[in-house]
Design an enzyme around this catalytic site. Structure first.
Site, PDB file in Angstrom:
ATOM      1  N   LYS A  13       0.856  -1.182   0.000  1.00 36.15           N
ATOM      2  CA  LYS A  13       0.000   0.000   0.000  1.00 36.15           C
ATOM      3  C   LYS A  13       0.900   1.243   0.000  1.00 36.15           C
ATOM      4  O   LYS A  13       1.835   1.322   0.801  1.00 36.15           O
ATOM      5  CB  LYS A  13      -0.884   0.035   1.262  1.00 36.15           C
ATOM      6  CG  LYS A  13      -2.146  -0.806   1.212  1.00 36.15           C
ATOM      7  CD  LYS A  13      -1.982  -2.309   1.340  1.00 36.15           C
ATOM      8  CE  LYS A  13      -1.456  -2.804   2.649  1.00 36.15           C
ATOM      9  NZ  LYS A  13      -1.369  -4.304   2.702  1.00 36.15           N
ATOM     10  N   ASP A  95       3.924  -3.611  10.944  1.00 43.62           N
ATOM     11  CA  ASP A  95       2.553  -3.248  10.543  1.00 43.62           C
ATOM     12  C   ASP A  95       1.631  -3.366  11.762  1.00 43.62           C
ATOM     13  O   ASP A  95       0.693  -2.588  11.937  1.00 43.62           O
ATOM     14  CB  ASP A  95       2.058  -4.128   9.384  1.00 43.62           C
ATOM     15  CG  ASP A  95       2.116  -5.642   9.668  1.00 43.62           C
ATOM     16  OD1 ASP A  95       2.876  -6.094  10.563  1.00 43.62           O
ATOM     17  OD2 ASP A  95       1.385  -6.376   8.977  1.00 43.62           O
ATOM     18  N   THR A 171     -19.993 -29.668  -0.417  1.00 39.63           N
ATOM     19  CA  THR A 171     -18.597 -29.405  -0.044  1.00 39.63           C
ATOM     20  C   THR A 171     -18.272 -27.915  -0.113  1.00 39.63           C
ATOM     21  O   THR A 171     -17.648 -27.358   0.790  1.00 39.63           O
ATOM     22  CB  THR A 171     -17.659 -30.207  -0.978  1.00 39.63           C
ATOM     23  OG1 THR A 171     -18.070 -31.579  -0.925  1.00 39.63           O
ATOM     24  CG2 THR A 171     -16.211 -30.088  -0.557  1.00 39.63           C
TER      25      THR A 171
HETATM   26  N1  LIG Z   1      -7.636  -5.498  -4.599  1.00 40.33           N
HETATM   27  C1  LIG Z   1      -7.209  -6.461  -3.782  1.00 40.33           C
HETATM   28  N2  LIG Z   1      -6.042  -7.089  -4.050  1.00 40.33           N
HETATM   29  C2  LIG Z   1      -5.592  -8.070  -3.239  1.00 40.33           C
HETATM   30  N3  LIG Z   1      -6.257  -8.480  -2.136  1.00 40.33           N
HETATM   31  C3  LIG Z   1      -7.422  -7.898  -1.834  1.00 40.33           C
HETATM   32  C4  LIG Z   1      -7.958  -6.863  -2.628  1.00 40.33           C
HETATM   33  N4  LIG Z   1      -9.121  -6.460  -2.045  1.00 40.33           N
HETATM   34  C5  LIG Z   1      -9.293  -7.201  -0.948  1.00 40.33           C
HETATM   35  N5  LIG Z   1      -8.300  -8.079  -0.827  1.00 40.33           N
HETATM   36  C6  LIG Z   1      -8.177  -9.009   0.270  1.00 40.33           C
HETATM   37  O1  LIG Z   1      -7.310  -8.363   1.191  1.00 40.33           O
HETATM   38  C7  LIG Z   1      -6.334  -9.276   1.678  1.00 40.33           C
HETATM   39  C8  LIG Z   1      -5.068  -8.526   1.845  1.00 40.33           C
HETATM   40  O2  LIG Z   1      -5.304  -7.610   2.881  1.00 40.33           O
HETATM   41  P1  LIG Z   1      -4.125  -6.702   3.425  1.00 40.33           P
HETATM   42  O3  LIG Z   1      -4.574  -6.228   4.761  1.00 40.33           O
HETATM   43  O4  LIG Z   1      -3.725  -5.684   2.431  1.00 40.33           O
HETATM   44  O5  LIG Z   1      -3.000  -7.808   3.556  1.00 40.33           O
HETATM   45  P2  LIG Z   1      -1.433  -7.723   3.781  1.00 40.33           P
HETATM   46  O6  LIG Z   1      -1.179  -6.478   4.594  1.00 40.33           O
HETATM   47  O7  LIG Z   1      -1.163  -8.965   4.516  1.00 40.33           O
HETATM   48  O8  LIG Z   1      -0.768  -7.688   2.441  1.00 40.33           O
HETATM   49  C9  LIG Z   1      -6.245 -10.384   0.662  1.00 40.33           C
HETATM   50  O9  LIG Z   1      -6.064 -11.611   1.353  1.00 40.33           O
HETATM   51  C10 LIG Z   1      -7.589 -10.353  -0.055  1.00 40.33           C
HETATM   52  O10 LIG Z   1      -8.465 -11.340   0.456  1.00 40.33           O
HETATM   53  C1  LIG Z   2       2.024 -11.455  11.552  1.00 38.41           C
HETATM   54  C2  LIG Z   2       2.353 -10.957  10.146  1.00 38.41           C
HETATM   55  C3  LIG Z   2       2.681 -12.149   9.253  1.00 38.41           C
HETATM   56  C4  LIG Z   2       1.121 -10.231   9.601  1.00 38.41           C
HETATM   57  O1  LIG Z   2       1.385  -9.852   8.282  1.00 38.41           O
HETATM   58  P1  LIG Z   2       0.258  -9.379   7.254  1.00 38.41           P
HETATM   59  O2  LIG Z   2      -0.944 -10.234   7.455  1.00 38.41           O
HETATM   60  O3  LIG Z   2      -0.040  -7.942   7.625  1.00 38.41           O
HETATM   61  O4  LIG Z   2       0.869  -9.475   5.891  1.00 38.41           O
HETATM   62  C5  LIG Z   2       3.543  -9.947  10.186  1.00 38.41           C
HETATM   63  O5  LIG Z   2       3.258  -8.892  11.060  1.00 38.41           O
HETATM   64  C6  LIG Z   2       4.836 -10.631  10.591  1.00 38.41           C
HETATM   65  O6  LIG Z   2       5.494 -11.232   9.789  1.00 38.41           O
HETATM   66  N1  LIG Z   2       5.206 -10.529  11.895  1.00 38.41           N
HETATM   67  C7  LIG Z   2       6.410 -11.108  12.399  1.00 38.41           C
HETATM   68  C8  LIG Z   2       6.158 -11.916  13.640  1.00 38.41           C
HETATM   69  C9  LIG Z   2       5.655 -11.110  14.820  1.00 38.41           C
HETATM   70  O7  LIG Z   2       4.977 -10.070  14.638  1.00 38.41           O
HETATM   71  O8  LIG Z   2       5.954 -11.505  15.970  1.00 38.41           O
HETATM   72  K   LIG Z   3      -2.541  -8.677   9.405  1.00 36.74           K
END
Ligand SMILES: Nc1ncnc2c1ncn2[C@@H]1O[C@H](COP(=O)(O)OP(=O)(O)O)[C@@H](O)[C@H]1O
Ligand SMILES: CC(C)(COP(=O)(O)O)[C@@H](O)C(=O)NCCC(=O)O
Ligand SMILES: [K+]
Length: 243
Positions: A13, A95, A171
């Site tokens: 982002k 994050d 399923t």
């Molecule tokens: N445009 C998009 N592109 C990718 N993932 C999306 C989108 N909109 C919603 N999602 C959902 O958001 C999730 C990713 O959320 P996000 O909080 O950005 O994840 P991360 O921080 O782990 O990359 C994906 O698992 C998917 O289900």
């Molecule tokens: C827990 C997470 C995988 C979450 O990542 P995200 O879902 O935001 O992509 C990330 O914050 C991470 O790799 N943390 C390291 C382990 C910890 O926070 O203790």
């Molecule tokens: K998360």
């Protein structure tokens, strides 16, 4: 203006802030920040912050190295407006900390649970004294669907969209309801258990996967898709004199 970059396990982002107001957010692939150049030339940036939970590709590292402004790389050494009680700050995903900082900024003096439903679901607790106590990590929505398919012989890869039943009748509906209800009950369970301990608890819900809730719970939840980005911006402003 501030350039705020949050690289998650699924999506990167890139956001633009003017002081504390969010002007624009774009979603990029985590291998290549394809919109960064356009965004960079559209505004006048003074500084940037980057938080990542993955090892970055050469391409992304090169793109970030070319930025002609100071860049704050968020890590365990970054001064924060909350106290970090995680026992292994060097392994924390920042994050998570960013979401906590944003929630605490909006409601200082309150006990807060932050739920971030992204690739993983993370649960964070920050107390009324601004101390981050840590939290839990569990599989996210897509990971649950994929795990059921990958680790079995007969379960198909089911999509989130489609027929939703309280109890599956085939399923596909069994898997969809199992995953969606499982997440909903998991999140509700955390909220109920923590509200029992802290009756005045506030709850924030963020992340890419928004889902429907029981209306009872909905009324006490602040949904904010941009909580992590807002927290990163807050951390960048907090470190203004240091970068
Ligand atoms: N445009 C998009 N592109 C990718 N993932 C999306 C989108 N909109 C919603 N999602 C959902 O958001 C999730 C990713 O959320 P996000 O909080 O950005 O994840 P991360 O921080 O782990 O990359 C994906 O698992 C998917 O289900
Ligand atoms: C827990 C997470 C995988 C979450 O990542 P995200 O879902 O935001 O992509 C990330 O914050 C991470 O790799 N943390 C390291 C382990 C910890 O926070 O203790
Ligand atoms: K998360």
């Amino acid at each position: 203006m501030n350039l705020v970059i949050d690289i998650g396990n699924t999506v990167a982002k890139v956001a633009v802030f003017d002081g504390f107001s969010l002007l624009e957010v774009v979603y990029d692939s985590k291998q290549n920040l394809e919109h960064l150049k356009d965004i960079y030339h559209k505004y006048h940036f003074e500084k940037a912050i980057v938080a990542t939970v993955i090892d970055l590709s050469e391409q992304v590292l090169a793109q970030l190295a070319l930025l002609p402004i100071p860049v704050l790389w968020l890590n365990e050494k970054t001064p924060l407006p909350v106290e970090n009680l995680y026992e292994t700050p060097q392994t924390l995903g920042y994050d998570r900390m960013a979401a906590v900082v944003a929630a605490n900024e909006q409601f200082p003096g309150r006990n807060i649970l932050v739920v971030d439903a992204g690739t993983c679901i993370t649960y964070e607790f920050v107390d009324a004294e601004g101390r981050y106590h840590g939290g839990n990590i569990s599989p996210g929505l897509q990971m649950r669907f994929r795990a059921l398919h990958q680790f079995t012989g007969r379960l198909p890869l089911v999509r989130r969209e489609g027929r939703e039943l309280p109890m599956g009748k085939d399923t596909e509906t069994a898997i969809r309801a199992g995953v969606l209800k499982g997440m909903e009950y998991e999140i509700s369970g955390y909220i109920m258990a923590m509200k029992h301990k802290y009756p005045e608890l506030l709850v924030f819900l963020t992340g890419g996967d928004d889902f429907s809730f029981d209306t009872n719970l909905k009324s006490i939840i602040f949904a904010d898709r941009f909580l992590v980005l807002k927290g990163l911006n807050r951390i960048l402003n907090y470190n203004n004199d240091k970068i």
